[in-house]
Design a protein around this motif. Structure first.
Motif, mmCIF file in Angstrom:
data_model
loop_
_atom_site.group_PDB
_atom_site.id
_atom_site.type_symbol
_atom_site.label_atom_id
_atom_site.label_comp_id
_atom_site.label_asym_id
_atom_site.label_seq_id
_atom_site.Cartn_x
_atom_site.Cartn_y
_atom_site.Cartn_z
ATOM 1 N N ALA A 1 8.793 50.685 57.388
ATOM 2 C CA ALA A 1 9.721 51.251 56.404
ATOM 3 C C ALA A 1 9.819 50.364 55.175
ATOM 4 N N ALA A 2 9.974 51.001 54.031
ATOM 5 C CA ALA A 2 10.076 50.267 52.774
ATOM 6 C C ALA A 2 11.284 49.340 52.799
ATOM 7 N N SER A 3 11.072 48.116 52.326
ATOM 8 C CA SER A 3 12.158 47.149 52.255
ATOM 9 C C SER A 3 12.643 47.041 50.813
ATOM 10 N N SER A 4 13.381 45.985 50.522
ATOM 11 C CA SER A 4 13.964 45.835 49.190
ATOM 12 C C SER A 4 13.715 44.428 48.667
ATOM 13 N N ALA A 5 13.220 44.321 47.440
ATOM 14 C CA ALA A 5 13.033 43.037 46.764
ATOM 15 C C ALA A 5 13.164 43.287 45.268
ATOM 16 N N ASP A 6 13.980 42.509 44.608
ATOM 17 C CA ASP A 6 14.162 42.700 43.171
ATOM 18 C C ASP A 6 12.901 42.346 42.391
ATOM 19 N N GLU A 7 12.176 41.338 42.858
ATOM 20 C CA GLU A 7 11.025 40.839 42.119
ATOM 21 C C GLU A 7 9.780 40.842 42.986
ATOM 22 N N THR A 8 8.659 41.223 42.404
ATOM 23 C CA THR A 8 7.373 41.216 43.095
ATOM 24 C C THR A 8 6.917 39.780 43.333
ATOM 25 N N VAL A 9 6.428 39.503 44.545
ATOM 26 C CA VAL A 9 5.928 38.165 44.877
ATOM 27 C C VAL A 9 4.663 38.291 45.708
ATOM 28 N N VAL A 10 3.883 37.217 45.711
ATOM 29 C CA VAL A 10 2.729 37.091 46.604
ATOM 30 C C VAL A 10 3.014 35.910 47.513
ATOM 31 N N ARG A 11 3.024 36.149 48.820
ATOM 32 C CA ARG A 11 3.365 35.099 49.784
ATOM 33 C C ARG A 11 2.133 34.710 50.598
ATOM 34 N N TYR A 12 2.129 33.445 51.019
ATOM 35 C CA TYR A 12 1.050 32.942 51.866
ATOM 36 C C TYR A 12 1.661 31.994 52.891
#
Length: 529
Positions: free
Chosen positions: A437-448
């Motif tokens: 299910a779609a979550s919520s984040a104000d800003e796009t990020v790339v995580r590693y």
């Protein structure tokens, strides 16, 4: 925070929401738990007082024994990241101040009324984030209206072990869902700002602290009497003549609780900001710094009035914190309220006004001063150089998540799939879509997840136009993961953003500078006398 006065029949402070119990305070009248709209200013006062009380080491162990402590966060899934250090290696400091409306003692019932609510879990009706810049030369104080509808994460009560599922509710109920640590987690979930500490105070604590300082000057443009009227029950009882007056004790508590006479909860936040700014100026003007007897009295009152997160639960740590707060000039302190609009689902509530609120959160995350009174910002140190990818793009697994849902907008269907296709076009043939299910984040990020994948994450971000500052290491992912946030709802290339500038606070944030002594509150006509 409601935009209109509380419904008839409910005395001031009687509205209740949520369940659970505060995390960390005792049951005596000296413990902060549920006191509406008043606590944050007293908290700042207590910290500044402690910052002047270095001579009070004579009472060190005694004062430490006065302090009550609790867990910093009661949620485990915060995605908030600490702001990167500046060129000098310094980082900002964020402290969440919470005013509890607890009525779990005789003193608090007497001060807050509403005896039928005694024993109920507390609400956090005053919530303010104090942001100290990395260089400690400026500060921002950000309030969120108590009736702001937000996503509250899953929290656990550290006292009982009870778990509260994630929910969407007004923010003041977060305190009743596991204590101050849950309120902190809710703020991090909303803002993306990493919060270092929290402090809470209750009605009795406010009275104790305002008496200790000897009073704070406030100003009203008309005579004010906040009492029951034919159309509206309740009221704080505040009664003042027009002009400038010094208030303390119960009267200071009344000022901080008043909302009907100001017209709305939004105006109550303004009155609280004026009070806090005046309080900070008062402390600087007093000779308490050289009066050992006065210092110890103030330190005694402060430690009896606060509950704090455990990592700052000593007089020494609070002393150091107070000294940092005291070092900021008044004209470099800015008080604001989160930009908000009426909640489309409930006219008594509000939701963040996305453009203005997002801009404010970004300023906090990027440590941009809310005022224009500082020296021109020095250029930041050189960004960390990009690392070489460890894996060929065609063989690198990349997961794309849809986090475009926000408190005001539904998720964009198919968004993760669309960005995944863009990655395939850039040679990332193993890009895949998270089907949960779609979550919520104000800003796009790339995580590693680990250092060896940092270069790969940076390369993925570059291919999509995502800034290097939005690439972060996280233990919540098992491989390179693109989290498409609410700031990228359309298009295949991440939209460029202009960096906010010092003092570029949204117009709808009701900003007040700490050195401004001209402000007076207008009184809503039914409460003039």
């Amino acid at each position: 925070m409601s935009l209109t006065p509380r419904t008839e029949g409910a005395p001031e402070g009687s509205g209740r929401h949520g369940g659970g119990r505060r995390g960390g305070g005792p049951k005596t009248d000296r413990r902060p738990r549920r006191r509406r709209a008043l606590r944050w200013s007293a908290i700042v006062l207590a910290v500044v007082i402690l910052g002047t009380a270095g001579a009070g080491y004579l009472y060190y162990e005694h004062l430490n024994g006065n302090l009550q402590k609790g867990r910093r966060s009661n949620a485990d899934d915060s995605k908030a990241q600490r702001t990167r250090p500046n060129a000098a290696g310094q980082t900002p400091l964020n402290i969440l101040l919470i005013g509890s409306d607890s009525r779990n003692s005789d003193a608090n019932v007497a001060l807050g009324g509403s005896k039928d609510n005694r024993g109920n879990p507390p609400l956090g009706d005053v919530q303010m984030l104090v942001h100290l810049s990395a260089d400690r030369r400026s500060a921002a104080m950000v309030s969120i209206p108590r009736d702001t509808r937000v996503d509250i994460p899953e929290c656990e009560d550290p006292k009982t072990g009870k778990s509260y599922p994630a929910t969407n509710d007004i923010i003041n109920t977060s305190l009743a869902r596991g204590g101050a640590g849950c309120t902190l987690a809710t703020w991090e979930n909303l803002t993306g700002v990493y919060i270092d500490h929290w402090m809470t105070i209750d009605f009795a604590g406010v009275v104790r602290m305002t008496n200790a300082i000897g009073g704070v000057e406030v100003c009203v443009n008309q005579n004010v009497w906040d009492r029951s009227t034919p159309s509206q029950r309740g009221g704080s009882g505040l009664k003042l003549k027009a002009g400038r007056k010094k208030i303390k004790g119960v009267q200071a508590l009344q000022w901080l609780r008043t909302r009907h006479a100001w017209g709305s909860d939004l105006m109550r936040a303004r009155a609280q900001h004026m009070y806090m700014n005046s309080m900070m100026r008062t402390l600087r003007q007093q000779s308490v710094f050289t009066d050992t007897g006065r210092l110890t009295d103030l330190a005694e009152a402060a430690t009896k009035s606060l509950t704090v997160s455990e990592e700052i639960g000593t007089v020494k740590k609070l002393y150091d914190l107070g000294m940092e707060l005291k070092s900021v000039p008044a004209n470099r302190i800015t008080s604001v309220t989160m930009p908000n609009v009426e909640d489309p689902a409930n006219g008594q509530h509000v939701v963040p006004e996305k453009t203005g609120a997002d801009k404010m959160w970004r300023m906090l995350r990027d440590d941009v001063p809310f005022d224009k009174n500082g020296e021109k910002a020095k250029k930041k140190g050189k960004a960390e150089p990009a690392k070489a990818p460890s894996t060929d793009a065609a063989r690198l697994g990349v997961l794309v998540q849809n986090a475009t849902r926000s408190s005001t907008e539904a998720a964009v269907q198919g968004r993760a799939r669309a960005i995944g296709q863009v990655l395939v076009q850039h040679g990332y043939g193993r890009a895949d879509t998270d089907t949960s299910a779609a979550s919520s984040a104000d800003e796009t990020v790339v995580r590693y997840p680990s250092a060896e994948l940092q270069g790969d994450a940076q390369a993925v971000a570059k291919s999509l136009g995502i800034p290097a500052s939005q690439v972060e290491r996280s233990t919540d992912v098992s491989g390179v993961t693109v989290v498409v946030g609410a700031d990228w709802r359309t298009g295949t290339l991440y939209p460029k953003k202009s960096a906010p500038k010092a003092g570029d606070v949204p117009d709808n944030a009701d900003a007040i500078n700490g050195s401004d002594t001209s402000k007076c509150m207008d009184v809503y006509k039914p409460y003039q006398w």
